[in-house]
Design an enzyme around this catalytic site. Structure first.
Site, PDB file in Angstrom:
ATOM      1  N   GLY B  57     -64.992  64.993 -13.045  1.00 32.29           N
ATOM      2  CA  GLY B  57     -64.515  66.245 -13.616  1.00 32.29           C
ATOM      3  C   GLY B  57     -63.064  66.239 -14.052  1.00 32.29           C
ATOM      4  N   ASP B  59     -59.927  65.494 -16.372  1.00 27.50           N
ATOM      5  CA  ASP B  59     -59.795  65.337 -17.818  1.00 27.50           C
ATOM      6  C   ASP B  59     -59.038  64.054 -18.158  1.00 27.50           C
ATOM      7  OD1 ASP B  59     -61.063  67.759 -18.026  1.00 27.50           O
ATOM      8  OD2 ASP B  59     -59.212  68.898 -18.130  1.00 27.50           O
ATOM      9  N   ASP B 205     -47.039  42.259 -22.798  1.00 29.33           N
ATOM     10  CA  ASP B 205     -48.367  42.912 -22.836  1.00 29.33           C
ATOM     11  C   ASP B 205     -49.497  41.968 -22.391  1.00 29.33           C
ATOM     12  OD1 ASP B 205     -50.696  44.273 -23.608  1.00 29.33           O
ATOM     13  OD2 ASP B 205     -50.236  44.252 -25.754  1.00 29.33           O
ATOM     14  N   HIS B 378     -53.988  43.918 -29.584  1.00 25.42           N
ATOM     15  CA  HIS B 378     -53.235  43.249 -28.513  1.00 25.42           C
ATOM     16  C   HIS B 378     -53.328  41.731 -28.648  1.00 25.42           C
ATOM     17  CE1 HIS B 378     -52.706  47.016 -26.222  1.00 25.42           C
ATOM     18  NE2 HIS B 378     -53.901  47.312 -26.706  1.00 25.42           N
TER      19      HIS B 378
END
Lengths: 568, 568
Positions: B57, B59, B205, B378
């Site tokens: 539930g 968000d 990254d 990426h």
């Protein structure tokens, strides 16, 4: 289901083969297919399936056999292709509905079914006939001949089904493996004979119909294991599926070669190992298998632990080892963990989380991206082409797979010599009629539903229960209790509020007091028209709607509001 | 969080750089990294993340900034690398906690942030400084220099951060794309200059640290689109992520080339398109974009519909088109649906279901397995090696990724010249100290939690609320109400039972009557010791435990039992 519809569908006079998939077409799992002709029905497989994501709290799903129940008198036999759960897992439930109908399975498969029925207390109820490849079993208008295939479990067969209209081949789950661990190669020569005989209809496994190339042989996994075992200095922990008997054989072979002992963690894998070893389908050198407790006392470099939980399931042995909450074993630095499996779609995230936990403990992880530690048991595109080209069927129905897989397999058949008119893509509950001349999918279909098993309940969880679970999963529940004086319709005391999964109540006093005020207001309004025969349902509806609105305005959440009126 | 702990951690005297990831390390999403030195803190990015599967539930999730709040006086600025949600989605929430702190972003990124803040009614609160590549921004002890990178959105930058101890490079999200649609190539020359200057620490990254080879250029997608557009005879429907501005550009280029109009379905994509076009980051030939209503009136072969929902999200435009419940568009035979995206782990099943629905309607589907209709934003392993070899950093910390991705990237760095002692794998809330000489991960760490946003509530959904939602998701709720006479402790009337998501009540009268009998028995037992100061909590506990046991015995389900005692 509407039995009138079913009755209409079945007409004993016309001489057509009817193909009626009851599970596994349009989904992966709970495979079950009815094939009928005149007064006779045979069934191939009775599997189970894991629940989909919206089936909250459901343990597993089985095929809807109402159609077979209604036509029970015609059901001549159930034929099982191999011992995986998606082919045998529904048997205990089917058996309760179709008692007396004989089951046919090869020796290992029969052993695994028997084990399952003992757990369900049903072993005495079953009429089991053990069959072997190249047998010929006559039932009603059909003659069924199992033929040897290769899959990730030994003793897997497909079925050549002779009917008055022609020969049907059902491949079951298969791959073309010329070097399986037990040496029992898929019987290409027999397939060629069927081809010469003339194949009217081919039903072929579509699981990997979108994967280019060939599935690698199980022998490649053995090679990878030997390489890895040669390097490992600490414990080796291998996670796989409980029913990949061939994989268990490879682990045992590798361990034996490098002087390690194998301990099994996971009851289902232990059961399968025992059945397969007892029946001679697993070769276990004496003393190779030890108990987990024994293994824990041995030097790390003498141990292989084989476990279930390769899908990262929260309560599985491996997930608990990775989190350090397993009763006996914790993953530690120096361990080499092999995920000898592939993610089942939807499990990727759970597996990633488990992988992270293993790495945080300093262990090494090897999965099928790093080394060939897993191969699929299902034919890839080139193998599927081989099957179609070998059998040269007149008609083709792709089986076993989600709709997009079936479509891909249908396209492949069309590119490999089957005419477009001869190919039917169908899903559970649809009906296709086949004669010598033609194949036609009917407009009518059998109403069919997924039968959900939850605890002791079989089929009692339906859409309403699931919808309520989904609502509460999102925003919780909010119970408002108004005690009302039945003499005058006025509230007695303060309304009680109980909520769970909505907000943390202790920090939301203002919200809860506001909700109490709403209840007071609604009861007061309701009490205006109060009389002796008062209908509380109006007030209950008002409480539900207006409280729901109040809570949404203040939180933008929609808990399930349960209004309770106690009149005393 | 314990603020005493935090205060202890921060000592203004010592001259060390502190790297404090607040999000995105050990997970994919909600990227946020604090870098501090003496009295100064700068922050890179403020993202959001989609909830994990157990966060029922919820968000979305944002970083925990309690540490920054506590040290607010020191926070000199927040620097944003690019306009994707996992880098800017947390800004409205961070802004409320850190009002007055300036944000720095390039033009497009700033435009996208502004749009977001307008939606939250916060646009006047922000102190936004628009920066561009090669600027030099001095804040406290830091000099920050954005450098041009390539990603799936234009105007993406990394940051060269000069500190008294040496140069830190934070790559942000990047790939090495020499042919991006806007022609703004990653600035390799500048990276080479940093290398000459000497890089103390590289933060790079890790999203694709396990993917071998190179990410393909966005130019490959343009080629695929042109091929597909040339063949398409009906409507073309392309689903992608709302923020892949480069992908939107490719679609517009293709449509323009083949005389088609583009209609956008999905508010977030529409917003992004408007911002990017207004700021000159999207080249839109006049008249190419039309409203959905207009597109619906045009011939099928003149239309491209671009939509969100590539992940099969239940309420997304594409899922609704596939199910035939979209207000304006239904997928139909002749449509060509392109999934210009890759499944986010965990969404595979939803995407498969949507794919099946599209195919059932007779449309054609093209996804990244069939054609190069998607490329990652990426860097893959070879690009990551290039970055490490170009910059030759003394120290290395992999950022942005789940733990296994960080570990894979760390191994790569070690194979490419960084000493093992110079590499630190760290996760959110851990603290690493860096000086000219050494890099050290501290034993202490900052207590940090995922801040869940659910409706209007930010951070009010915690473990208790989630646990309750999980319990009700599995087996529902069972409310038992006993109205008791407070004079004598005896039950008044029959106990009320309400349940949802447990069993289908109408079919379970026997079970429910049994539960009522249980309540009667328990109340009777409890009433034996009845007195004026009666403590109902004992009886409540008995009702909960014993009803729970009764229901489990009869159903093997464990609904959440809520006992209510009304004394009147």
């Amino acid at each position: 289901m509407n039995q009138v519809d079913v009755a209409k569908l079945v007409s004993p006079d016309d001489k057509k083969i009817r193909i009626v998939p009851l599970g596994g077409l349009g989904e992966v799992g709970k495979n079950m297919m009815a094939i009928e002709y005149g007064e006779d029905i045979i069934v191939v497989d009775s599997g189970m399936m894991f629940p989909t994501e919206e089936m909250l709290g459901v343990d597993f799903v089985i095929p809807d056999v109402a159609y077979l129940e209604h036509n029970k008198k015609k059901v001549r036999g159930i034929f099982i292709t191999h011992g995986h759960e998606d082919h045998i897992g529904g048997i205990p439930f089917v058996l309760r509905k179709l008692s007396g109908v004989p089951f046919h399975a090869t020796k290992l498969t029969a052993g695994m079914i028997e084990r399952k029925l003992i757990e369900h207390g049903l072993d005495r109820e079953m009429q089991m006939k053990v069959i072997k490849a190249d047998d010929k079993i006559k039932v009603g208008s059909f003659e069924i001949e199992p033929f040897q295939t290769t899959h990730s479990i030994p003793d897997a067969v497909g079925f050549a089904i002779r009917t008055p209209e022609g020969l049907i081949i059902h491949t079951g789950d298969f791959k073309v493996d010329f070097t399986p661990p037990d040496g029992k190669v898929i019987n290409m020569a027999r397939l060629a004979e069927y081809s010469r005989e003339g194949v009217l209809l081919l039903l072929s496994d579509s699981t990997n119909a979108k994967k280019p190339g060939y599935a690698m042989s199980e022998a490649e996994v053995e090679k990878s294991f030997l390489d890895i075992f040669a390097q490992a200095e600490g414990r080796i922990i291998i996670a796989s599926f409980a029913s990949l008997i061939n994989r268990i054989q490879n682990v045992i072979n590798g361990a034996h070669r490098f002087g390690r002992k194998v301990a099994i963690s996971g009851r289902s894998m232990q059961n399968n190992l025992e059945v397969a070893a007892k029946l001679g389908y697993l070769k276990v050198p004496a003393g190779t298998i030890v108990k987990l407790e024994q293994a824990m006392k041995m030097p790390d470099n003498k141990v292989v632990i084989m476990s279930t939980g390769s899908q990262g399931e929260a309560m599985s042995a491996l997930a608990r080892m990775a989190e350090g909450v397993h009763r006996q074993i914790s993953i530690k630095k120096g361990d080499m963990v092999i995920l000898s499996s592939t993610p089942i779609p939807g499990n990727e995230r759970k597996i990633s989380n488990m992988l992270d936990n293993i790495l945080r403990r300093g262990a090494t992880v090897i999965d099928d991206r790093k080394s060939q530690v897993h191969v699929s048991g299902h034919a890839y595109r080139e193998e599927l082409k081989l099957m179609i080209n070998l059998l040269r069927p007149k008609f083709f129905i792709p089986v076993h797979g989600e709709y997009h897989m079936l479509v891909a397999h249908a396209e492949l058949a069309s590119e490999n010599g089957v005419t477009k008119d001869g190919i039917v893509v169908m899903e559970n509950g649809e009906v296709t009629e086949v004669t010598k001349e033609a194949i036609t999918k009917l407009k009518r279909h059998i109403p069919i539903s997924a039968v959900m098993v939850d605890g002791l309940g079989v089929g009692d969880v339906g859409q309403i229960v699931l919808r309520d679970r989904q609502a509460m999963a999102l925003d919780g529940v909010f119970v408002a209790i108004a005690t009302i004086d039945k003499q005058n319709g006025k509230l007695i005391g303060s309304p009680d509020i109980i909520s769970r999964g909505f907000v943390y109540m202790r920090e939301q006093e203002e919200l809860i007091n506001g909700a109490r005020d709403e209840v007071r207001r609604i009861v007061k309004t309701g009490a205006q028209g109060f009389g002796p025969q008062h209908d509380w349902s109006v007030m209950r509806a008002a409480l539900r709607d207006e409280l729901g609105r109040y809570l949404y305005e203040h939180t933008q959440r929609r808990p399930m509001v349960l209004p309770v009126i106690i009149s005393v």
